[in-house]
Design a protein around this motif. Structure first.
Motif, PDB file in Angstrom:
ATOM      1  N   MET A   1       0.815  -1.208   0.000  1.00 64.59           N
ATOM      2  CA  MET A   1       0.000   0.000   0.000  1.00 64.59           C
ATOM      3  C   MET A   1       0.854   1.265   0.000  1.00 64.59           C
ATOM      4  SD  MET A   1      -3.028  -0.829  -0.404  1.00 64.59           S
ATOM      5  CE  MET A   1      -3.711  -2.469  -0.602  1.00 64.59           C
ATOM      6  N   LEU A   2       2.002   1.205   0.668  1.00 60.57           N
ATOM      7  CA  LEU A   2       2.893   2.355   0.662  1.00 60.57           C
ATOM      8  C   LEU A   2       3.417   2.625  -0.744  1.00 60.57           C
ATOM      9  CD1 LEU A   2       3.987   4.309   2.844  1.00 60.57           C
ATOM     10  CD2 LEU A   2       6.055   2.915   2.907  1.00 60.57           C
ATOM     11  N   PHE A   3       3.708   1.543  -1.477  1.00 60.61           N
ATOM     12  CA  PHE A   3       4.150   1.692  -2.862  1.00 60.61           C
ATOM     13  C   PHE A   3       3.056   2.347  -3.708  1.00 60.61           C
ATOM     14  CE2 PHE A   3       4.093   0.119  -7.206  1.00 60.61           C
ATOM     15  CZ  PHE A   3       5.369   0.415  -7.651  1.00 60.61           C
ATOM     16  N   LEU A   4       1.829   1.820  -3.609  1.00 53.34           N
ATOM     17  CA  LEU A   4       0.731   2.359  -4.409  1.00 53.34           C
ATOM     18  C   LEU A   4       0.433   3.809  -4.043  1.00 53.34           C
ATOM     19  CD1 LEU A   4      -1.726  -0.689  -4.378  1.00 53.34           C
ATOM     20  CD2 LEU A   4      -0.237   0.050  -6.247  1.00 53.34           C
ATOM     21  N   MET A   5       0.493   4.119  -2.748  1.00 48.40           N
ATOM     22  CA  MET A   5       0.174   5.465  -2.306  1.00 48.40           C
ATOM     23  C   MET A   5       1.158   6.488  -2.872  1.00 48.40           C
ATOM     24  SD  MET A   5       0.790   8.066   0.071  1.00 48.40           S
ATOM     25  CE  MET A   5       1.856   7.288   1.268  1.00 48.40           C
ATOM     26  N   PHE A   6       2.462   6.192  -2.780  1.00 47.54           N
ATOM     27  CA  PHE A   6       3.451   7.132  -3.300  1.00 47.54           C
ATOM     28  C   PHE A   6       3.468   7.159  -4.825  1.00 47.54           C
ATOM     29  CE2 PHE A   6       5.471   7.022   0.969  1.00 47.54           C
ATOM     30  CZ  PHE A   6       5.520   8.390   1.160  1.00 47.54           C
ATOM     31  N   PHE A   7       3.093   6.059  -5.456  1.00 48.36           N
ATOM     32  CA  PHE A   7       2.970   6.071  -6.915  1.00 48.36           C
ATOM     33  C   PHE A   7       1.895   7.066  -7.343  1.00 48.36           C
ATOM     34  CE2 PHE A   7       0.352   4.507 -10.458  1.00 48.36           C
ATOM     35  CZ  PHE A   7       1.257   4.680 -11.492  1.00 48.36           C
ATOM     36  N   MET A   8       0.739   7.024  -6.683  1.00 46.59           N
ATOM     37  CA  MET A   8      -0.341   7.951  -7.025  1.00 46.59           C
ATOM     38  C   MET A   8       0.065   9.397  -6.718  1.00 46.59           C
ATOM     39  SD  MET A   8      -3.618   5.851  -5.540  1.00 46.59           S
ATOM     40  CE  MET A   8      -3.759   4.075  -5.767  1.00 46.59           C
TER      41      MET A   8
ATOM     42  N   PHE B   1      -6.610  -3.038   9.271  1.00 46.37           N
ATOM     43  CA  PHE B   1      -5.725  -2.578   8.200  1.00 46.37           C
ATOM     44  C   PHE B   1      -6.512  -1.977   7.041  1.00 46.37           C
ATOM     45  CE2 PHE B   1      -3.948  -3.581   4.026  1.00 46.37           C
ATOM     46  CZ  PHE B   1      -2.762  -2.865   4.070  1.00 46.37           C
ATOM     47  N   TRP B   2      -7.545  -2.668   6.571  1.00 46.55           N
ATOM     48  CA  TRP B   2      -8.250  -2.211   5.375  1.00 46.55           C
ATOM     49  C   TRP B   2      -9.035  -0.933   5.641  1.00 46.55           C
ATOM     50  CZ3 TRP B   2      -6.778  -3.742   0.900  1.00 46.55           C
ATOM     51  CH2 TRP B   2      -6.189  -5.007   0.747  1.00 46.55           C
ATOM     52  N   ALA B   3      -9.566  -0.785   6.849  1.00 45.94           N
ATOM     53  CA  ALA B   3     -10.343   0.419   7.149  1.00 45.94           C
ATOM     54  C   ALA B   3      -9.465   1.655   7.233  1.00 45.94           C
ATOM     55  CB  ALA B   3     -11.109   0.228   8.462  1.00 45.94           C
ATOM     56  N   HIS B   4      -8.254   1.510   7.779  1.00 39.42           N
ATOM     57  CA  HIS B   4      -7.387   2.671   7.999  1.00 39.42           C
ATOM     58  C   HIS B   4      -6.371   2.887   6.886  1.00 39.42           C
ATOM     59  CE1 HIS B   4      -8.454   3.829  12.187  1.00 39.42           C
ATOM     60  NE2 HIS B   4      -8.890   2.591  12.236  1.00 39.42           N
ATOM     61  N   ILE B   5      -5.933   1.816   6.216  1.00 39.94           N
ATOM     62  CA  ILE B   5      -4.835   1.939   5.244  1.00 39.94           C
ATOM     63  C   ILE B   5      -5.252   1.467   3.860  1.00 39.94           C
ATOM     64  CG2 ILE B   5      -2.490   1.218   4.693  1.00 39.94           C
ATOM     65  CD1 ILE B   5      -1.951   0.910   7.668  1.00 39.94           C
ATOM     66  N   GLY B   6      -5.739   0.234   3.753  1.00 38.84           N
ATOM     67  CA  GLY B   6      -5.988  -0.370   2.449  1.00 38.84           C
ATOM     68  C   GLY B   6      -7.032   0.354   1.622  1.00 38.84           C
ATOM     69  N   PHE B   7      -8.250   0.476   2.153  1.00 38.56           N
ATOM     70  CA  PHE B   7      -9.332   1.117   1.395  1.00 38.56           C
ATOM     71  C   PHE B   7      -9.045   2.587   1.104  1.00 38.56           C
ATOM     72  CE2 PHE B   7     -13.543   3.200   1.166  1.00 38.56           C
ATOM     73  CZ  PHE B   7     -14.021   2.556   0.026  1.00 38.56           C
ATOM     74  N   PRO B   8      -8.618   3.403   2.081  1.00 36.67           N
ATOM     75  CA  PRO B   8      -8.300   4.802   1.758  1.00 36.67           C
ATOM     76  C   PRO B   8      -7.229   4.953   0.683  1.00 36.67           C
ATOM     77  CG  PRO B   8      -8.471   4.520   4.131  1.00 36.67           C
ATOM     78  CD  PRO B   8      -8.516   3.158   3.530  1.00 36.67           C
ATOM     79  N   CYS B   9      -6.270   4.020   0.661  1.00 34.43           N
ATOM     80  CA  CYS B   9      -5.218   4.099  -0.356  1.00 34.43           C
ATOM     81  C   CYS B   9      -5.775   3.821  -1.741  1.00 34.43           C
ATOM     82  CB  CYS B   9      -4.104   3.107  -0.011  1.00 34.43           C
ATOM     83  SG  CYS B   9      -2.753   3.088  -1.208  1.00 34.43           S
ATOM     84  N   LEU B  10      -6.610   2.795  -1.878  1.00 36.14           N
ATOM     85  CA  LEU B  10      -7.151   2.438  -3.186  1.00 36.14           C
ATOM     86  C   LEU B  10      -8.113   3.497  -3.721  1.00 36.14           C
ATOM     87  CD1 LEU B  10      -7.772  -1.386  -2.613  1.00 36.14           C
ATOM     88  CD2 LEU B  10      -5.828  -0.290  -3.753  1.00 36.14           C
ATOM     89  N   VAL B  11      -8.845   4.165  -2.832  1.00 32.58           N
ATOM     90  CA  VAL B  11      -9.790   5.190  -3.263  1.00 32.58           C
ATOM     91  C   VAL B  11      -9.070   6.395  -3.863  1.00 32.58           C
ATOM     92  CG1 VAL B  11     -11.513   6.849  -2.404  1.00 32.58           C
ATOM     93  CG2 VAL B  11     -11.615   4.469  -1.684  1.00 32.58           C
ATOM     94  N   ARG B  12      -7.796   6.589  -3.538  1.00 25.18           N
ATOM     95  CA  ARG B  12      -7.053   7.748  -4.037  1.00 25.18           C
ATOM     96  C   ARG B  12      -6.909   7.745  -5.561  1.00 25.18           C
ATOM     97  NH1 ARG B  12      -1.932   8.845  -2.720  1.00 25.18           N
ATOM     98  NH2 ARG B  12      -2.139  10.990  -2.010  1.00 25.18           N
TER      99      ARG B  12
END
Length: 535
Positions: free
Chosen positions: A363-370, A444-455
């Protein structure tokens, strides 16, 4: 005689708790300042978009500079990996030699492994960055290729400093990791404020304002280097101040150290290199030999220590580590075999760590990629409806960094601690040895996973912003939400990734893997952002 088993660590903790610390606030401020030093130079370079646009009109240099700063992060961190966990294994295995034990041996230990130490890497990175910023501040005839080359050096120096700083913070306390993450966000906001001030003071001379800006940035990096010196100098008092926080962390669900981790029902021996490091650093002449007597130090078998770290051999809680005779290391063949075992341990430790922390790492990879795909290149190209001119990109970048900072403050606050995901999820064990490695994060998904994918929704919002809506206020709100989500997710990943692991050596590996993941996202995102920006 000093016990090197589990009892030695407990005794050390009791000693730390009995010492009078000066409070955690002072040390948290130091960690925030050091964290600011990791991203201050990057933000300083990309915040001078108006200056570089004037020097190189029509070259889209802001995206090129962002890519030049981020591309060296990944390969530099990859080159540093063998010198991190491997050096720690070697330090634990070879720190006690057959020379007469004295205070000189302590100095030799520090000088031998100082080049590979996290504190040295942090200091070395800060020093390089200061030199580069001074070049930006003094040279008026920088060509485009020279500017991009210096930006690449900034990225490499950032990687070196962060590879040491995040490991240092994770070894002290979870709040130190949060403070470093907060500092990295504050860096962007502080840079933007400094840039606005210099541009306002020297509004009729962009070149002079940029040179003053880079000079002040170099001065601040020197302050970060001084904060690192103060933190290292007061390490014992700092650990004492955070002792109660360490106990709080260890009492988290899923971290009950009174219960066995192994499925066999026996108390599993958990070897920690902290014991050896304390023994070498503070009591070099008071270390027990194999026969239980205090005297000349003997070399510790690296193979035995690696087995203790990776396979988790069961031992009594107070049984000292076995020390082998010097004759066992006499031949070159045995030294080669020992190095092979260390190399295998190096690979195994990172694979075991990734098995536990793959979700926050991904998720950290995807977040910084976006983030780097859209910021600063696409965001800085949003056209304002009002007549703000060259100020609008600076305003948007400042808003992003301000809310990025707010997103990192929230997880590190004590009032929000009860809402954080906790490492008390399903246990993760090594498939071969069955050793307990750590626990997954609950929530994890409520705080990190889902918010990251919604970006991912920010891509059409920013790329088509000039066509979808013509409201500066709405654009600023989207940029604020984009920055807040970036800081919040990044802070949670760096805070909660290492505590998912049990062993200290795995926690160090988790910090470096998270950095590597972040750098990978930054590099790929910066390259993708350059393509988006030019189109």
């Amino acid at each position: 005689m000093r016990n090197v088993g589990g009892g030695g660590v407990d005794e050390r903790k009791e000693q730390l708790q009995q010492q009078n610390g000066s409070g955690t606030s002072y040390y948290l401020i130091l960690w925030v300042i050091m964290g600011m030093g990791t991203l201050f130079p990057y933000n300083a370079v990309i915040s001078c978009v108006d200056y570089f646009d004037e020097l190189y009109p029509g070259e889209f240099l802001e995206s090129k500079i962002a890519a030049a700063c981020t591309i060296p992060l990944f390969p530099t961190t990859m080159l540093l990996l063998p010198f991190t966990v491997k050096s720690k294994l070697q330090a634990g295995a070879n720190s006690l030699n057959n020379e007469p034990t004295s205070s000189k041996n302590c100095i030799n230990f520090v000088t031998t492994y100082g080049v590979k130490s996290p504190s040295f890497r942090a200091a070395f990175g800060f020093t390089i960055i200061i030199s580069i910023l001074l070049l930006f501040a003094t040279i008026s005839t920088l060509t485009e290729s020279m500017t991009l080359s210096l930006a690449c050096l900034v990225g490499a120096a950032d990687a070196i400093s962060q590879s040491g700083l995040y490991v240092l913070a994770a070894n002290v306390n979870i709040r130190c990791s949060a403070a470093v993450s907060l500092g990295s966000a504050l860096a962007g906001f502080a840079v933007n404020v400094l840039r606005i001030c210099t541009k306002a003071i020297f509004h009729d001379d962009d070149e002079r304002s940029a040179h003053v800006f880079f000079g002040l940035s170099a001065v601040f990096l020197f302050a970060c280097l001084s904060a690192l010196y103060l933190a290292i100098k007061g390490e014992v008092a700092m650990r004492s101040a955070f002792a109660h926080d360490l106990d709080t962390l260890e009492s988290m669900p899923g971290r009950d150290h009174t219960q066995p981790h192994s499925s066999s029902g026996h108390n599993e021996y958990e070897y920690s290199l902290e014991t050896v490091l304390y023994a070498v650093d503070e009591e070099c002449n008071d270390y027990p030999t194999a026969d239980g007597m205090v005297g000349e130090g003997r070399e510790v078998s690296a193979a035995l220590k690696i087995n203790n770290l990776i396979e988790g051999h069961d031992r009594g809680a107070h049984q000292p580590v076995h020390l082998v005779d010097d004759a066992e290391f006499g031949s070159a063949h045995e030294m080669i075999e020992e190095n092979k075992e260390i190399a295998c341990a190096f690979v195994t430790i990172y694979l075991q760590t990734l098995k536990v922390t793959w979700k926050p790492t991904l998720m950290l990879f995807l977040m910084f990629f976006m983030t780097l795909s859209l910021f600063p290149g696409v965001v800085s190209e949003i056209v304002p409806s009002a007549d703000l001119g060259s100020w609008y990109p600076i305003i948007l970048i400042t808003i992003f960094n301000a809310f990025d900072c707010l997103g990192r403050i929230l997880p590190g606050s004590r009032g929000f601690a009860g809402y954080l995901p906790r490492p008390d999820g399903p246990a993760v064990s090594d498939s071969e040895s069955g050793k307990h490695l750590g626990n997954e994060l609950n929530g994890f998904w409520a705080h990190i996973g889902f918010p990251c994918l919604v970006r991912v929704l920010f891509f059409p919002l920013f790329i088509l912003s000039n066509k979808l809506f013509r409201s500066d206020l709405l654009e600023c709100c989207f940029v604020a939400l984009f920055g807040f989500s970036n800081g919040y997710i990044a802070c949670l990943c760096f805070m909660l990734g290492p505590p998912m692991l049990v062993e200290d050596v795995h926690k160090d590996a988790a910090s470096l893997l998270l950095l590597l993941s972040a750098y990978g996202g930054l590099v790929v995102g910066a390259l993708f952002g350059t393509v988006l920006h030019t189109k």
